[in-house]
Design an enzyme around this catalytic site. Structure first.
Site, PDB file in Angstrom:
ATOM      1  N   PRO A  87     -22.495 -22.584  11.314  1.00 55.99           N
ATOM      2  CG  PRO A  87     -23.731 -24.563  11.229  1.00 55.99           C
ATOM      3  CD  PRO A  87     -23.306 -23.468  12.147  1.00 55.99           C
ATOM      4  CD  GLU A 114     -31.959 -28.070  14.294  1.00 55.09           C
ATOM      5  OE1 GLU A 114     -31.745 -28.022  13.089  1.00 55.09           O
ATOM      6  OE2 GLU A 114     -31.611 -29.022  15.024  1.00 55.09           O
ATOM      7  NE  ARG A 151       0.391 -20.389  14.307  1.00 56.28           N
ATOM      8  CZ  ARG A 151       0.789 -20.088  13.074  1.00 56.28           C
ATOM      9  NH1 ARG A 151       0.007 -19.404  12.269  1.00 56.28           N
ATOM     10  NH2 ARG A 151       1.968 -20.474  12.637  1.00 56.28           N
ATOM     11  CG  ASP A 166       2.091 -19.490   9.252  1.00 53.24           C
ATOM     12  OD1 ASP A 166       2.954 -20.160   9.833  1.00 53.24           O
ATOM     13  OD2 ASP A 166       1.294 -18.734   9.826  1.00 53.24           O
TER      14      ASP A 166
HETATM   15  N1  ADE Z   1     -21.407 -24.436  15.067  1.00 53.70           N
HETATM   16  C1  ADE Z   1     -21.822 -25.620  14.587  1.00 53.70           C
HETATM   17  N2  ADE Z   1     -21.146 -25.959  13.476  1.00 53.70           N
HETATM   18  C2  ADE Z   1     -20.249 -24.952  13.239  1.00 53.70           C
HETATM   19  C3  ADE Z   1     -19.269 -24.713  12.254  1.00 53.70           C
HETATM   20  N3  ADE Z   1     -19.053 -25.556  11.249  1.00 53.70           N
HETATM   21  N4  ADE Z   1     -18.556 -23.574  12.331  1.00 53.70           N
HETATM   22  C4  ADE Z   1     -18.779 -22.699  13.333  1.00 53.70           C
HETATM   23  N5  ADE Z   1     -19.684 -22.871  14.296  1.00 53.70           N
HETATM   24  C5  ADE Z   1     -20.427 -23.992  14.271  1.00 53.70           C
END
Ligand code: ADE
Length: 229
Positions: A87, A114, A151, A166
């Site tokens: 994230p 974590e 794709r 697209d």
């Molecule tokens: N791992 C945990 N959350 C994630 C996300 N939002 N994007 C990519 N990998 C992740």
């Protein structure tokens, strides 16, 4: 293209990769997806791949050793584009999907727990997030990348399924689509699509695309206006 995925949950991928367009692309050898369970590479007696964080705190941290040993077991890993799903990464979008679809070999690491031991980052080129929310692991993110990249590989999608229109190409969302029946529960297909000629249909579609983008995605609309000037 070759895609290697480093994961401790390879079973998550099998259903998705054995259906529809992705299955066909794999069968036609336009893309190869290898799943590597990095738990098999751990030095730990108990097959552990995570440990408590130095300095204390909640949650477990992914060990560097099994990940790097698994990575180095991949033939040609030095030249591959090595991606970590996290994230904290750059937010994935259609433009990135296009860029990645031109790579010959990518390796995707799916984290869990974590976080990653920070030293894992040393071995990877790019960090990618699929959005501002936290998943239990990187597997769904890796599948999003695999799907959207595959794709776009030449010949994966035939002319009828074309991705030229697209949403996000030209910064516009796609226009509305209709198919049979002509009337359903009193809801009618717009007259222009049934009786209009080609030019009128094209004009209607562009207008609807613009309207829809302006209404739903003012951020994209701004980019469209800039590009159109
Ligand atoms: N791992 C945990 N959350 C994630 C996300 N939002 N994007 C990519 N990998 C992740």
């Amino acid at each position: 293209m070759r895609i290697d995925v480093l994961t401790i949950f390879p079973a998550v991928f099998s259903g998705f990769l054995s259906e529809s367009i992705i299955k066909r692309a794999i069968n036609n050898e336009l893309v190869t997806v290898n799943l590597i369970d990095f738990r098999e590479f751990t030095d730990s007696k108990h097959k552990k791949v995570d440990d408590y964080p130095y300095g204390g705190g909640a949650g477990m941290v992914l060990n560097v050793q099994p990940v790097v040993d698994a990575l180095k077991s991949i033939e040609g890993y030095e030249k591959a584009l090595k991606i970590m799903m996290t994230p904290q990464g750059k937010t994935f979008n259609h433009e990135m999907a296009y860029e990645l679809s031109e790579e010959k070999h990518i390796i995707i690491l799916c984290g869990h727990y974590e976080g990653f031991d920070e030293r894992i980052r040393h071995y990877f080129d790019l960090e990618v997030s699929i959005g501002d929310y936290v998943l239990t692991g990187g597997e769904l993110g890796a599948l999003v990348l695999i799907d959207s990249i595959t794709r776009l590989i030449p010949d994966v999608i035939n002319k009828d399924e074309s991705h030229i229109n697209d949403s996000f190409n030209n910064h516009l969302l796609e226009h509305p689509h209709y198919t049979r029946p002509r009337v359903y529960d009193g809801l009618e297909v717009p007259e222009v699509l049934v009786n209009g000629h080609h030019k009128l249909i094209e004009e209607w579609r562009l207008e609807e695309s613009i309207k829809r983008t302006k209404d739903r995605r003012p951020d994209l609309y701004k980019k469209y206006i800039k590009g159109a000037k």
